[in-house]
Structure formats: C-alpha cells, structure tokens
Design a protein around this motif. Structure first.
Motif, PDB file in Angstrom:
ATOM      1  N   MET A   1       0.850  -1.196   0.000  1.00 23.87           N
ATOM      2  CA  MET A   1       0.000   0.000   0.000  1.00 23.87           C
ATOM      3  C   MET A   1       0.884   1.243   0.000  1.00 23.87           C
ATOM      4  SD  MET A   1      -2.975   1.111   2.700  1.00 23.87           S
ATOM      5  CE  MET A   1      -1.816   1.358   4.000  1.00 23.87           C
ATOM      6  N   LEU A   2       0.577   2.230  -0.888  1.00 24.23           N
ATOM      7  CA  LEU A   2       1.363   3.456  -0.980  1.00 24.23           C
ATOM      8  C   LEU A   2       1.161   4.325   0.272  1.00 24.23           C
ATOM      9  CD1 LEU A   2       0.692   4.397  -4.706  1.00 24.23           C
ATOM     10  CD2 LEU A   2       2.742   3.344  -3.755  1.00 24.23           C
ATOM     11  N   LYS A   3       2.232   4.864   0.780  1.00 28.50           N
ATOM     12  CA  LYS A   3       2.175   5.737   1.967  1.00 28.50           C
ATOM     13  C   LYS A   3       2.427   7.171   1.540  1.00 28.50           C
ATOM     14  CE  LYS A   3       3.650   2.023   5.072  1.00 28.50           C
ATOM     15  NZ  LYS A   3       4.614   1.616   6.090  1.00 28.50           N
ATOM     16  N   ARG A   4       1.437   7.759   0.916  1.00 27.53           N
ATOM     17  CA  ARG A   4       1.587   9.129   0.405  1.00 27.53           C
ATOM     18  C   ARG A   4       1.025  10.108   1.449  1.00 27.53           C
ATOM     19  NH1 ARG A   4      -0.666   8.779  -5.698  1.00 27.53           N
ATOM     20  NH2 ARG A   4       0.269  10.852  -5.750  1.00 27.53           N
ATOM     21  N   TYR A   5       1.772  10.230   2.539  1.00 30.20           N
ATOM     22  CA  TYR A   5       1.282  11.020   3.667  1.00 30.20           C
ATOM     23  C   TYR A   5       1.197  12.516   3.330  1.00 30.20           C
ATOM     24  CZ  TYR A   5       2.220   6.770   6.303  1.00 30.20           C
ATOM     25  OH  TYR A   5       2.211   5.498   6.762  1.00 30.20           O
ATOM     26  N   SER A   6       2.156  13.010   2.560  1.00 26.08           N
ATOM     27  CA  SER A   6       2.144  14.443   2.228  1.00 26.08           C
ATOM     28  C   SER A   6       0.889  14.798   1.441  1.00 26.08           C
ATOM     29  CB  SER A   6       3.395  14.810   1.429  1.00 26.08           C
ATOM     30  OG  SER A   6       4.552  14.557   2.184  1.00 26.08           O
ATOM     31  N   LEU A   7       0.538  13.923   0.458  1.00 25.17           N
ATOM     32  CA  LEU A   7      -0.682  14.157  -0.318  1.00 25.17           C
ATOM     33  C   LEU A   7      -1.919  14.077   0.581  1.00 25.17           C
ATOM     34  CD1 LEU A   7      -1.959  14.588  -3.098  1.00 25.17           C
ATOM     35  CD2 LEU A   7      -1.980  12.098  -3.385  1.00 25.17           C
ATOM     36  N   ALA A   8      -1.902  13.088   1.496  1.00 25.58           N
ATOM     37  CA  ALA A   8      -3.044  12.935   2.408  1.00 25.58           C
ATOM     38  C   ALA A   8      -3.202  14.155   3.302  1.00 25.58           C
ATOM     39  CB  ALA A   8      -2.876  11.682   3.259  1.00 25.58           C
ATOM     40  N   LEU A   9      -2.084  14.698   3.792  1.00 27.04           N
ATOM     41  CA  LEU A   9      -2.153  15.890   4.654  1.00 27.04           C
ATOM     42  C   LEU A   9      -2.754  17.073   3.909  1.00 27.04           C
ATOM     43  CD1 LEU A   9       1.269  15.659   6.517  1.00 27.04           C
ATOM     44  CD2 LEU A   9      -1.009  15.401   7.493  1.00 27.04           C
ATOM     45  N   GLY A  10      -2.410  17.197   2.627  1.00 32.18           N
ATOM     46  CA  GLY A  10      -2.999  18.281   1.830  1.00 32.18           C
ATOM     47  C   GLY A  10      -4.506  18.158   1.735  1.00 32.18           C
ATOM     48  N   TYR A  11      -4.968  16.920   1.518  1.00 26.02           N
ATOM     49  CA  TYR A  11      -6.411  16.710   1.438  1.00 26.02           C
ATOM     50  C   TYR A  11      -7.092  16.983   2.785  1.00 26.02           C
ATOM     51  CZ  TYR A  11      -5.877  14.562  -3.183  1.00 26.02           C
ATOM     52  OH  TYR A  11      -5.623  14.350  -4.480  1.00 26.02           O
ATOM     53  N   TYR A  12      -6.430  16.578   3.881  1.00 28.64           N
ATOM     54  CA  TYR A  12      -7.035  16.818   5.194  1.00 28.64           C
ATOM     55  C   TYR A  12      -7.126  18.317   5.488  1.00 28.64           C
ATOM     56  CZ  TYR A  12      -6.929  11.890   6.493  1.00 28.64           C
ATOM     57  OH  TYR A  12      -7.169  10.551   6.569  1.00 28.64           O
ATOM     58  N   ASP A  13      -6.127  19.081   5.104  1.00 31.27           N
ATOM     59  CA  ASP A  13      -6.175  20.531   5.322  1.00 31.27           C
ATOM     60  C   ASP A  13      -7.324  21.163   4.543  1.00 31.27           C
ATOM     61  OD1 ASP A  13      -4.042  20.530   7.043  1.00 31.27           O
ATOM     62  OD2 ASP A  13      -2.546  20.852   5.459  1.00 31.27           O
ATOM     63  N   LYS A  14      -7.512  20.697   3.290  1.00 31.98           N
ATOM     64  CA  LYS A  14      -8.636  21.225   2.501  1.00 31.98           C
ATOM     65  C   LYS A  14      -9.974  20.826   3.135  1.00 31.98           C
ATOM     66  CE  LYS A  14      -6.138  21.230  -1.945  1.00 31.98           C
ATOM     67  NZ  LYS A  14      -6.095  20.653  -3.317  1.00 31.98           N
ATOM     68  N   ALA A  15     -10.038  19.576   3.606  1.00 33.81           N
ATOM     69  CA  ALA A  15     -11.280  19.114   4.236  1.00 33.81           C
ATOM     70  C   ALA A  15     -11.585  19.916   5.495  1.00 33.81           C
ATOM     71  CB  ALA A  15     -11.174  17.625   4.566  1.00 33.81           C
ATOM     72  N   LEU A  16     -10.545  20.217   6.295  1.00 29.02           N
ATOM     73  CA  LEU A  16     -10.755  20.988   7.524  1.00 29.02           C
ATOM     74  C   LEU A  16     -11.229  22.405   7.216  1.00 29.02           C
ATOM     75  CD1 LEU A  16      -7.642  19.799   9.548  1.00 29.02           C
ATOM     76  CD2 LEU A  16     -10.038  19.392  10.105  1.00 29.02           C
ATOM     77  N   ASP A  17     -10.733  22.994   6.134  1.00 26.73           N
ATOM     78  CA  ASP A  17     -11.193  24.331   5.746  1.00 26.73           C
ATOM     79  C   ASP A  17     -12.682  24.299   5.409  1.00 26.73           C
ATOM     80  OD1 ASP A  17      -8.687  25.350   6.125  1.00 26.73           O
ATOM     81  OD2 ASP A  17      -8.079  25.135   4.014  1.00 26.73           O
ATOM     82  N   ALA A  18     -13.102  23.235   4.715  1.00 25.82           N
ATOM     83  CA  ALA A  18     -14.514  23.133   4.337  1.00 25.82           C
ATOM     84  C   ALA A  18     -15.378  22.819   5.550  1.00 25.82           C
ATOM     85  CB  ALA A  18     -14.690  22.048   3.259  1.00 25.82           C
ATOM     86  N   LEU A  19     -14.894  21.915   6.423  1.00 26.02           N
ATOM     87  CA  LEU A  19     -15.685  21.513   7.591  1.00 26.02           C
ATOM     88  C   LEU A  19     -15.802  22.619   8.615  1.00 26.02           C
ATOM     89  CD1 LEU A  19     -14.289  17.893   8.088  1.00 26.02           C
ATOM     90  CD2 LEU A  19     -16.595  18.515   7.326  1.00 26.02           C
ATOM     91  N   ALA A  20     -14.853  23.553   8.642  1.00 22.47           N
ATOM     92  CA  ALA A  20     -14.908  24.658   9.596  1.00 22.47           C
ATOM     93  C   ALA A  20     -16.167  25.495   9.385  1.00 22.47           C
ATOM     94  CB  ALA A  20     -13.671  25.537   9.436  1.00 22.47           C
ATOM     95  N   MET A  21     -16.682  25.527   8.150  1.00 25.25           N
ATOM     96  CA  MET A  21     -17.902  26.289   7.860  1.00 25.25           C
ATOM     97  C   MET A  21     -19.140  25.531   8.334  1.00 25.25           C
ATOM     98  SD  MET A  21     -16.620  28.976   6.506  1.00 25.25           S
ATOM     99  CE  MET A  21     -18.132  29.719   5.886  1.00 25.25           C
TER     100      MET A  21
END
Length: 407
Positions: A1-21
C-alpha cells in the motif's frame, strides 16, 4: 500500500477548511485525528500532538469508545517518542479505561440478548402447551378458551414491555456509574501527576546544584586551610542531609522527626557556608511527639531557603536571626518561619527586585503543592500565608496542616 502522507495531509487541510464552515464536530474530530495519525507516521510528533489535541476538543457523544481509544493510543505513542513519559502513561491509562468501558457495554448487550431469547423460548413453549390443551378441550368451551388466550397474550406483552423498560433503565444506570468512575479515575491520575511534578520541584529546590556546589566548595576551603575537623563535620552533615532527602522523597507523608532533622541540618549547613552570618533556633511545643506525627516532606525547606538567601544574607546586615517554630492547635499543626531580614516589601534596588521575583517562584510552588494536597485528600486541609513583621523588618511565613499520627 502506498504511503503518500504528504498528499493525504494536503487533502485533510482542505477538508478541515470546508468543515470549519459546517461546524460538524464528528467530521472535524475524524479529520483532525487522521491528520494527527499521518503526522505521527512521518515522525512529526509535536505537530501530531497539536492535531490530536484539536481532535480531542471535538469529542461528542456520537464518537464511539473505539475511536476515542485509538486517539488516546496515538497520544501515548507521540508523547513517549518525545520522552514525556508522564503524559504517555496518563493517556495509556485513558486508553485502557476506554477499552474496558467498551468491553463492559458489549457484555451487557450480550446478556440482554440472551435474556430476550430465553424469554421468547419460554413464551413459545407456553403457547405450545396452551395449544395442546385447546385441542383436547371440549368444543363447548372454545369461546372461553379463545378469550383466555387473548388475555394471556396481552399479559405476556405487558411482561415483555415491563422487562424491556427495566433492562433499559438498569443498563443506563450501570453506564452512568461506569462513566462517573472513569471520570474519577482520570481526575485521580491528573492529581497524582500534578503531585508528583510538585514533589520533584521540591526535591530540586532542596538539593539544587548551586547548594551542592557551594557546600563542596566550603569543604574544599576548610581542607585547604587544614581545618580537617570542620571539613569532616561538614561532610557528615551533608551526607546525612542527602540521605534524608532521598529517603523522604519517596513517601507522601514522613515522620516529623526525620523532616525536622533535615530542616535543622539544612539550616546548619547554610550557616556554616556563610560563616555564621546569622543565628538560628528551632522551637517546638511540649505536647508534640515528633516520632508519631506525620508531615508532607520538603514543604517547609523552601521557606527557610527564602528567609536565608533573600532576607538575612541580602546586604550582609548584622544581627540576622532565623526562628523556626512548630505549634499544635486543635486538629492542626502549624510551622512558622520568621526572620528579621530586609522583608518582602523593601525592594528598592535592582538586586532586591530580583530577589522578590525569585522568591515568588518558590512561594508559588508551595501554594501549588498545598492546593494539590487539599484536592487529593478529602479530609486533609492545608493553608499557607506570608506577611511582613509589624515593624516592617523581616518576614513571617506560616504553614498549617492537618494533624496526622501513625496508627
């Protein structure tokens, strides 16, 4: 399984920006917890802990115990990697408590399911017997038997409803008790952690490196001056004090005669180190039995240190005197540390101001420890106050504790 943590962190930051609303606490909890896990996998433990703390802020009743156990596990691992073992131990206990709570709920549900199956089987057997009796009964009584069956069904339904309500209330009450017990355990762990931290500060204050180095320098000076007798006395007293401090630091309460002896040794060593620049005496009520009385260790020594270093030695004033007194009053034991030094209000120059600042740190540590003792022990009371003498010269510090004797 690929461990693309940097890409995952980017997606989580975008998700948190959306969920904050949306202010969806469950989704925000999941996003911060997963982001903290990704950061931990990259060995970014400080950032991971910050994200896990944000997740902890969004814990709500809809977050399952299994998810909370995983969060506490990540906290414990991250703190252990940072060598903060006290916090790692604290969150590991929370993880175990949460898992135990989950197991208890599962057992309760299994018992309820087995009880329901047993009652259902019992009712089915009862219905079968009733049907056999109906077959053998006379045709003339069919209508009466039919009414009896209807009445039986209604009664059984009422029993089922009653049992169901009773079981639900019982499970809720049990869950409430378990939750309160978990909260009490967490509070006890917090108080024990705070008390341990406070006691460690007291040990460091009593045997700080400056004091040790200065005593060793004094011993060296006596040896160089060929005053071997005084050097030997100083070494013996210093060794006795070190042993008492180490032995007393492992206990919550120690015999008062050992604590009183360590205070006298410390004061005598300080007097010798400053060439007897001040006098001192220790007084005690006749009705106090030191070998039976129990005291918290290393609580009074910082007051003696403050009186000597920040009151009697400042400015090298002649006639300096220190008095330590132990008195018994009803169910309390009170210890007074008084000096005739510069006093806490006479900070007119830079040196005195620095003295007051350093002194306030030691007093804050004493107040913190007394507050922890009062919170941890239900029937234990402790108070602390400090004031200037009536003539404005010198300081009086007073500590009052509950009177405890060995059984």
């Amino acid at each position: 399984m690929l461990k693309r943590y940097s890409l995952a962190l980017g997606y989580y930051d975008k998700a948190l920006d959306a969920l904050a609303m949306t202010r969806d606490s469950s989704a925000l909890y999941a996003a911060y917890a997963n982001k903290g896990d990704c950061l931990m996998q990259q060995n970014k433990f400080a950032e991971s802990i910050a994200s896990l703390k944000k997740a902890q802020e969004f814990i709500n009743p809809y977050i399952t115990n299994n998810h909370k156990a995983v969060l506490y596990h990540n906290f414990a691992y991250a703190y252990s990697q940072q060598k903060d073992y006290a916090k790692a131990f604290y969150f590991k206990n929370l993880e175990n408590i949460t898992k135990d709570s989950t197991n208890t709920e599962s057992i309760g549900k299994a018992i309820a399911e087995m009880s329901a199956k047993y009652e259902l089987r019992k009712k089915q057997d009862s219905l079968f017997i009733n049907k056999q009796e109906l077959i053998l009964a006379d045709a003339k009584t069919k209508e009466n038997q039919r009414n009896f069956i209807i009445l039986s069904i209604v009664s059984i339904a009422g029993v089922i409803v009653f049992i169901g309500i009773y079981r639900i209330r019982q499970l809720r009450f049990r869950n409430s008790l378990q939750q309160k017990q978990a909260e009490q355990n967490a509070l006890k762990l917090t108080h024990k952690y705070q008390l341990s931290e406070s006691e460690l500060k007291a040990i460091r204050a009593q045997m700080n490196p400056h004091f040790i180095f200065n005593v060793l320098n004094s011993i060296e000076a006596y040896i160089m001056e060929n005053d071997k007798r005084t050097a030997s006395r100083l070494i013996q007293k210093f060794a006795t004090l070190s042993r008492l401090v180490l032995e007393n630091s492992t206990k919550r309460l120690v015999p008062a005669d050992r604590e009183w002896k360590s205070l006298m040794l410390y004061t005598e060593l300080e007097a010798m180190r400053y060439n007897n620049a001040f006098s001192y005496n220790f007084l005690m009520d006749d009705n106090i039995q030191l070998n039976r009385l129990l005291l918290p260790p290393m609580l009074v020594q910082p007051l003696i240190e403050n009186a000597i270093l920040h009151g009697l030695i400042v400015g090298q004033q002649p006639g300096g005197h220190l008095e330590v007194q132990m008195m018994r009053s009803d169910k309390n034991i009170c210890i007074t540390v008084a000096d005739n030094g510069v006093g806490i209000g006479n900070s007119k120059n830079t040196i005195a101001k620095n003295v007051v600042k350093e002194k306030s740190l030691g007093l804050a540590s004493i107040k913190e420890r007394i507050e922890i003792l009062n919170n941890q022990e239900g029937d234990y009371t402790a108070t602390f106050e400090i004031r200037s003498n009536e003539d404005g010269r010198g300081t009086i510090a007073l500590i009052c504790l509950s009177y405890y004797e060995e059984a």
